[in-house]
Scaffold this active site. Structure first.
Site, PDB file in Angstrom:
ATOM      1  N   LYS A  44      -6.765  12.269   6.785  1.00  0.00           N
ATOM      2  CA  LYS A  44      -6.591  13.157   5.649  1.00  0.00           C
ATOM      3  C   LYS A  44      -7.132  12.509   4.390  1.00  0.00           C
ATOM      4  O   LYS A  44      -7.794  13.130   3.582  1.00  0.00           O
ATOM      5  CB  LYS A  44      -5.112  13.449   5.408  1.00  0.00           C
ATOM      6  CG  LYS A  44      -4.346  13.607   6.682  1.00  0.00           C
ATOM      7  CD  LYS A  44      -2.872  13.731   6.425  1.00  0.00           C
ATOM      8  CE  LYS A  44      -2.130  12.478   6.865  1.00  0.00           C
ATOM      9  NZ  LYS A  44      -0.970  12.785   7.672  1.00  0.00           N
ATOM     10  N   LYS A  98     -13.089   6.823  10.913  1.00  0.00           N
ATOM     11  CA  LYS A  98     -11.834   7.374  11.404  1.00  0.00           C
ATOM     12  C   LYS A  98     -11.550   8.688  10.679  1.00  0.00           C
ATOM     13  O   LYS A  98     -11.650   8.749   9.466  1.00  0.00           O
ATOM     14  CB  LYS A  98     -10.691   6.393  11.120  1.00  0.00           C
ATOM     15  CG  LYS A  98      -9.372   6.903  11.664  1.00  0.00           C
ATOM     16  CD  LYS A  98      -8.179   6.120  11.145  1.00  0.00           C
ATOM     17  CE  LYS A  98      -6.887   6.760  11.645  1.00  0.00           C
ATOM     18  NZ  LYS A  98      -5.762   6.539  10.771  1.00  0.00           N
ATOM     19  N   CYS A 107       0.865  -1.195   0.000  1.00  0.00           N
ATOM     20  CA  CYS A 107       0.000   0.000   0.000  1.00  0.00           C
ATOM     21  C   CYS A 107       0.891   1.232   0.000  1.00  0.00           C
ATOM     22  O   CYS A 107       1.643   1.451   0.953  1.00  0.00           O
ATOM     23  CB  CYS A 107      -0.913   0.048   1.228  1.00  0.00           C
ATOM     24  SG  CYS A 107      -1.749   1.661   1.375  1.00  0.00           S
TER      25      CYS A 107
HETATM   26  O1  ME8 Z   1       1.555   7.059  10.984  1.00  0.00           O
HETATM   27  N1  ME8 Z   1      -7.804   9.275  15.885  1.00  0.00           N
HETATM   28  O2  ME8 Z   1       1.895   9.334  10.752  1.00  0.00           O
HETATM   29  P1  ME8 Z   1       0.410   9.900  10.637  1.00  0.00           P
HETATM   30  C1  ME8 Z   1      -6.816   9.226  16.784  1.00  0.00           C
HETATM   31  N2  ME8 Z   1       4.439   8.966  10.356  1.00  0.00           N
HETATM   32  N3  ME8 Z   1      -5.523   9.456  16.484  1.00  0.00           N
HETATM   33  C2  ME8 Z   1      -5.232   9.732  15.229  1.00  0.00           C
HETATM   34  C3  ME8 Z   1      -6.206   9.802  14.215  1.00  0.00           C
HETATM   35  C4  ME8 Z   1      -7.561   9.566  14.606  1.00  0.00           C
HETATM   36  N4  ME8 Z   1      -8.579   9.636  13.763  1.00  0.00           N
HETATM   37  N5  ME8 Z   1      -5.595  10.109  13.061  1.00  0.00           N
HETATM   38  C5  ME8 Z   1      -4.271  10.232  13.332  1.00  0.00           C
HETATM   39  C6  ME8 Z   1       2.278   8.025  10.857  1.00  0.00           C
HETATM   40  N6  ME8 Z   1      -4.045  10.015  14.633  1.00  0.00           N
HETATM   41  C7  ME8 Z   1       3.777   7.847  10.910  1.00  0.00           C
HETATM   42  C8  ME8 Z   1       4.189   7.614  12.349  1.00  0.00           C
HETATM   43  S1  ME8 Z   1       6.053   7.219  14.242  1.00  0.00           S
HETATM   44  C9  ME8 Z   1       7.634   6.705  14.303  1.00  0.00           C
HETATM   45  C10 ME8 Z   1       5.659   7.385  12.549  1.00  0.00           C
HETATM   46  C11 ME8 Z   1      -2.736  10.081  15.318  1.00  0.00           C
HETATM   47  O3  ME8 Z   1       0.551  11.328  10.252  1.00  0.00           O
HETATM   48  C12 ME8 Z   1      -2.400   8.772  15.997  1.00  0.00           C
HETATM   49  O4  ME8 Z   1      -1.415   9.026  16.971  1.00  0.00           O
HETATM   50  O5  ME8 Z   1      -0.433   9.010   9.815  1.00  0.00           O
HETATM   51  C13 ME8 Z   1      -1.794   7.986  14.859  1.00  0.00           C
HETATM   52  O6  ME8 Z   1      -1.026   6.892  15.312  1.00  0.00           O
HETATM   53  C14 ME8 Z   1      -0.948   9.049  14.202  1.00  0.00           C
HETATM   54  O7  ME8 Z   1      -1.732  10.261  14.325  1.00  0.00           O
HETATM   55  C15 ME8 Z   1      -0.649   8.750  12.735  1.00  0.00           C
HETATM   56  O8  ME8 Z   1      -0.101   9.889  12.144  1.00  0.00           O
END
Ligand code: ME8
Length: 499
Positions: free
Chosen positions: A298, A295, A125
């Site tokens: 973006k 959920k 993906c």
């Molecule tokens: O996964 N509800 O970044 P990401 C709750 N860069 N928390 C949420 C959420 C939601 N609907 N959406 C996002 C990544 N989050 C990687 C991480 S770490 C070494 C690398 C929060 O921008 C939650 O903490 O997709 C989720 O795990 C994170 O944003 C994912 O952010």
């Protein structure tokens, strides 16, 4: 023991949304609370700037990846002070010091024999930047997280020998039943490990946007390895000329969402073992904030904008709402109507009115000075051990549970106002002593809950404590009766005005 807490580092392929704010606010509550306990705290957040999702987003917008990340990372950085988040450092994985440290650590992993050359093929993906195992493929060969078709990829890669860590990981989980909280997530990690671990690809050949592999100039590191390592690299350069690693590693808590459990609960401890680091004390895996049952993300586009909410109601109301509405660790829905209801009933009525009434009654009946009377023993059982209870909940990262403990006392104080009816006592000169006790007790109870709420609503708490003439924030002062009376108070504007 020093307290190191982290959030995930967020992808900069789109603007920040409430999901990102959520984890960061929760981590901030832990960090602020531990500072109130006098602990040495280091709180890290930041942005994940490499990898395919970023390269693709840049291409779509006609920018170079560097241009894209330089445009979006500052928006994440700016979000932190707006949310009143007190992070000690903001890491960007495009920082040259991070890149150099990633190379150094992964070279060590290579030298120790945990890496070998191979060919990868499988369903991939591009949004997750992840190959999917059989059990992770949704109907119609799609990604279960993004709902987009998976792509068949084949390439020569370097592999990390994850399979060699099967037994050490099983042992780690057996020895530390609280390594991952809550329990349901611990079980999920254990069953993933028990299914049997395949080796994972550590590098990418088709991509240029990443940290170069020092032993192979045709490859960059797979973004997830580069990203996970932020938790240790940051400590090595966050403070000029000082390496904080020995002071703060291992981390006390990594807070993450359940979408990235596998990387953090399986790959990360294995990688740390391979690199010769201790594993973190604990990981806390929270659930999803849902919007209309889905959920927020973006890619799905159903995003509630934290900036809009804050513009109208301020950051403290947003912080409170997120942690109060959705039990930390579970999924839960958030909405504008839900937000407005809690703002009205809990912030404006329960807490805001308690503060205004208490200060107004001290003004009206006692010329603005908290009476120098004893506190009412009737409230003592309600407040006994409260600071310790809140601390114990937060030791388990139970940010919703700790807030509920505090809120029960806010409600108790409101009932106390009704029970004592100071306006009645004030009519009877013979009951002046009772009125003194009631007002002193209300002021003191209000002060205690406000000290405890500081981690959740910092600026509101500071305003109110200043008005009560007792600005001390240390957790030791959150004891009913800890501060004497005889203190002048100041009138303040409503803490949560009607909008
Ligand atoms: O996964 N509800 O970044 P990401 C709750 N860069 N928390 C949420 C959420 C939601 N609907 N959406 C996002 C990544 N989050 C990687 C991480 S770490 C070494 C690398 C929060 O921008 C939650 O903490 O997709 C989720 O795990 C994170 O944003 C994912 O952010």
């Amino acid at each position: 023991m020093p307290y190191y807490v982290t959030t995930p580092i967020y992808y900069v392929n789109a603007a920040p949304h409430l999901g990102h704010a959520y984890t960061t606010i929760a981590a901030d509550v832990l960090a602020r609370h531990m500072r109130q306990r006098g602990e040495e705290v280091f709180f890290l957040t930041g942005t994940d700037e490499h990898g395919e999702p970023i390269a693709q987003a840049a291409e779509r917008e006609g920018l170079t990846p560097q241009e894209l990340v330089d445009r979006i990372a500052p928006r994440f950085q700016a979000l932190m002070p707006e949310l009143e988040v007190s992070n000690d450092f903001f890491i960007r994985t495009s920082d040259p010091q991070h890149e150099a440290k990633v190379q150094e650590i992964l070279q060590r992993v290579y030298d120790a024999g945990h890496v070998y050359a191979g060919t990868y093929e499988g369903w991939y993906c591009p949004r997750c930047a992840d190959f999917k195992t059989e059990s992770e493929i949704a109907e119609g060969n799609t990604c279960p997280i993004h709902g987009i078709p998976l792509e068949w990829h084949e390439e020569d890669n370097w592999f990390f020998r994850l399979s060699a860590f099967q037994v050490p990981l099983e042992r780690l989980y057996a020895e530390r039943p609280d390594f991952v909280l809550p329990g349901v997530r611990y079980n999920e990690a254990v069953s993933f490990i028990r299914q049997g671990l395949d080796d994972v690809s550590l590098t990418r050949a088709r991509l240029r946007w990443g940290v170069p592999v020092p032993w192979d100039e045709n490859q960059v590191f797979y973004v997830w390895f580069d990203a996970l390592l932020n938790y240790v690299t940051a400590l090595s350069y966050a403070r000029d000329g000082v390496d904080l690693t020995s002071e703060f590693w291992p981390a006390r808590y990594h807070l993450i969402g359940k979408d990235i459990l596998k990387f953090h609960c399986v790959y990360w401890p294995a990688l740390l073992m391979a690199a010769g680091y201790e594993v973190p004390h604990r990981l806390f895996v929270h659930g999803y904030l849902l919007s209309e049952g889905e959920k927020m993300s973006k890619s799905l586009g159903n995003v509630l904008d934290p900036f809009e909410v804050m513009d109208k109601f301020g950051p403290d109301a947003l912080r409170f709402y997120c942690l109060r509405e959705v039990t930390f660790g579970q999924d839960g829905s958030v909405s504008t109507t839900g937000f407005e209801a809690r703002y009205e009933t809990e912030l404006a009525n329960d807490f805001g009115n308690l503060a205004s009434r208490t200060i107004a009654m001290i003004g009206r009946y006692r010329d603005g000075t908290i009476p120098d009377a004893p506190v009412d023993p009737q409230l003592e059982p309600d407040f006994a051990g409260l600071g310790e209870t809140v601390a114990a909940r937060l030791d388990d990262a139970d940010v919703t549970g700790a807030l509920d403990e505090i809120w029960q006392r806010v409600r108790r104080l409101n009932r106390y106002v009704e029970e004592r009816a100071p306006w009645q006592l004030a009519k009877d000169e013979a009951r002046a002593g009772d009125l003194d006790v009631a007002l002193r007790s209300l002021a003191e109870g209000l002060r205690v809950v406000t000290v405890l709420l500081h981690a959740y609503m910092p600026s509101t708490a500071e305003r109110l404590l200043a008005a009560l003439g007792r600005p001390a924030l240390q957790l030791t002062t959150a004891r009913y009766g800890a501060q004497p009376g005889g203190q002048p108070v100041e009138a303040i504007e409503p803490l949560f005005p009607k909008r």
